[in-house]
Scaffold this active site. Structure first.
Site, PDB file in Angstrom:
ATOM      1  N   CYS A  74       1.839  -1.949  -4.955  1.00  0.00           N
ATOM      2  CA  CYS A  74       2.445  -3.124  -4.313  1.00  0.00           C
ATOM      3  C   CYS A  74       3.007  -4.003  -5.423  1.00  0.00           C
ATOM      4  O   CYS A  74       2.233  -4.605  -6.187  1.00  0.00           O
ATOM      5  CB  CYS A  74       1.410  -3.885  -3.487  1.00  0.00           C
ATOM      6  SG  CYS A  74       2.116  -5.317  -2.619  1.00  0.00           S
ATOM      7  N   CYS A 203       9.948  -6.767  -0.680  1.00  0.00           N
ATOM      8  CA  CYS A 203       9.110  -5.619  -1.065  1.00  0.00           C
ATOM      9  C   CYS A 203       9.406  -5.339  -2.535  1.00  0.00           C
ATOM     10  O   CYS A 203      10.548  -4.967  -2.867  1.00  0.00           O
ATOM     11  CB  CYS A 203       9.444  -4.412  -0.192  1.00  0.00           C
ATOM     12  SG  CYS A 203       8.559  -2.910  -0.629  1.00  0.00           S
TER      13      CYS A 203
HETATM   14  N1  LIG Z   1       3.974  -1.060   2.404  1.00  0.00           N
HETATM   15  C1  LIG Z   1       3.967  -0.392   1.103  1.00  0.00           C
HETATM   16  C2  LIG Z   1       3.001  -1.098   0.125  1.00  0.00           C
HETATM   17  C3  LIG Z   1       3.389  -2.551  -0.174  1.00  0.00           C
HETATM   18  C4  LIG Z   1       4.674  -2.625  -0.928  1.00  0.00           C
HETATM   19  C5  LIG Z   1       5.322  -3.995  -1.050  1.00  0.00           C
HETATM   20  N2  LIG Z   1       4.685  -5.100  -0.416  1.00  0.00           N
HETATM   21  C6  LIG Z   1       5.624  -4.305  -2.514  1.00  0.00           C
HETATM   22  O1  LIG Z   1       5.720  -5.486  -2.868  1.00  0.00           O
HETATM   23  O2  LIG Z   1       5.823  -3.330  -3.281  1.00  0.00           O
HETATM   24  C7  LIG Z   1       3.533   1.077   1.287  1.00  0.00           C
HETATM   25  O3  LIG Z   1       2.841   1.389   2.266  1.00  0.00           O
HETATM   26  O4  LIG Z   1       3.870   1.885   0.411  1.00  0.00           O
END
Ligand SMILES: N[C@H](CCC[C@H](N)C(=O)O)C(=O)O
Length: 261
Positions: A74, A203
């Protein structure tokens, strides 16, 4: 029993931070408890949970999506996690943080936090379908899977980005889907439907995947910083000549308190 928590965000991708140094306060941190913590009505609210667990003298970032699922990485979260470790646990910058995708290094310059997310994995073309329209997409991994679709207008992804259909053979464990438009030289804008959290305001790993895919399309020299506008702000991504992806952006701690969840 009440437990301490903090609330933070990186470009409005928001998280519940759980100080849990010996990993026992929240036990296995069940998916039900993650969903309860992330619930924006009955809980604290968040796109995910960042649990701090002390491991072999390092800190391990136990990240969970809002639906309780686990992800490898993340990018916005690790910046918030690093600020928490610095301000509440006394960790100096630059700091090494253990994740499910290996050890990452986070540094700080002023109000900007830079996470070195290591090398991307670039695969081939795939496709995603949303609102009945199928888009070509590039498959990029930042430790977690992404499908990057270049579109003419972000509205093509629909008013509220529903979960895009994807190729289960390519993404057996689901995928984060980014829709991208050009805004200028090394400047793009994106919307994202995150695996396990739905459409979010940002993200970090998704912005990295977008910058890597755009850099390949542009055949841009490595080391070229890309500005990636997200609904919650702006991130800067640099894919270095030695094949590391650096993610730079803010990290805000909003509140702290106690929870019985
Ligand atoms: N939902 C993503 C993880 C969080 C990614 C995002 N919040 C970031 O800042 O990279 C997954 O299941 O791969």
């Amino acid at each position: 029993m009440s437990y301490p928590f903090l609330k933070g965000h990186g470009t409005e991708n928001d998280f519940v931070v759980l100080p849990d140094a010996d990993g026992t306060v929240h036990g296995d941190l069940s998916a039900d408890r993650v969903r309860a913590l992330c619930d924006r009505r009955a809980g604290i609210g968040g796109d995910g949970v960042l649990r701090a667990v002390r491991r072999d003298g390092d800190w391990f970032m136990d990240y969970r999506n809002a639906d309780g699922s686990v992800s490898e990485m993340c990018g916005n979260g690790i910046r918030v996690f690093a600020r928490y470790l610095h301000e509440r646990e006394g960790e100096p910058f630059p700091m090494k943080i253990q994740t499910r995708d290996g050890i990452k290094v986070v540094d700080r310059t002023g109000d900007d936090y830079t996470a070195d997310l290591g090398s991307p994995e670039v695969f081939g073309e795939t496709h995603v379908t949303v609102m009945g329209t199928t888009f070509a997409a590039r498959h990029v991994s930042m430790g977690n899977p992404h499908a990057v679709a270049f579109v003419d207008n972000l509205a093509q992804a629909g008013p509220l980005l529903e979960e895009p259909e994807h190729d289960d053979a390519v993404y057996p464990d689901g995928v984060n889907v980014e829709f991208v438009v050009r805004r200028g030289e090394h400047h793009v804008a994106m919307r994202v439907h995150e695996r396990g959290s739905g459409e979010t305001r940002s993200c970090g790993t998704g912005a990295c995947a977008v910058a890597v895919a755009t850099s390949l399309v542009d055949d841009a020299p490595r080391g070229t910083p890309y500005r990636v506008d997200v609904p919650g702000g702006t991130l800067t991504i640099t894919w270095t000549e030695d094949d590391r992806v650096l993610l730079t952006g803010p990290a805000v701690l909003v509140a702290e308190g106690l929870t019985d969840l």
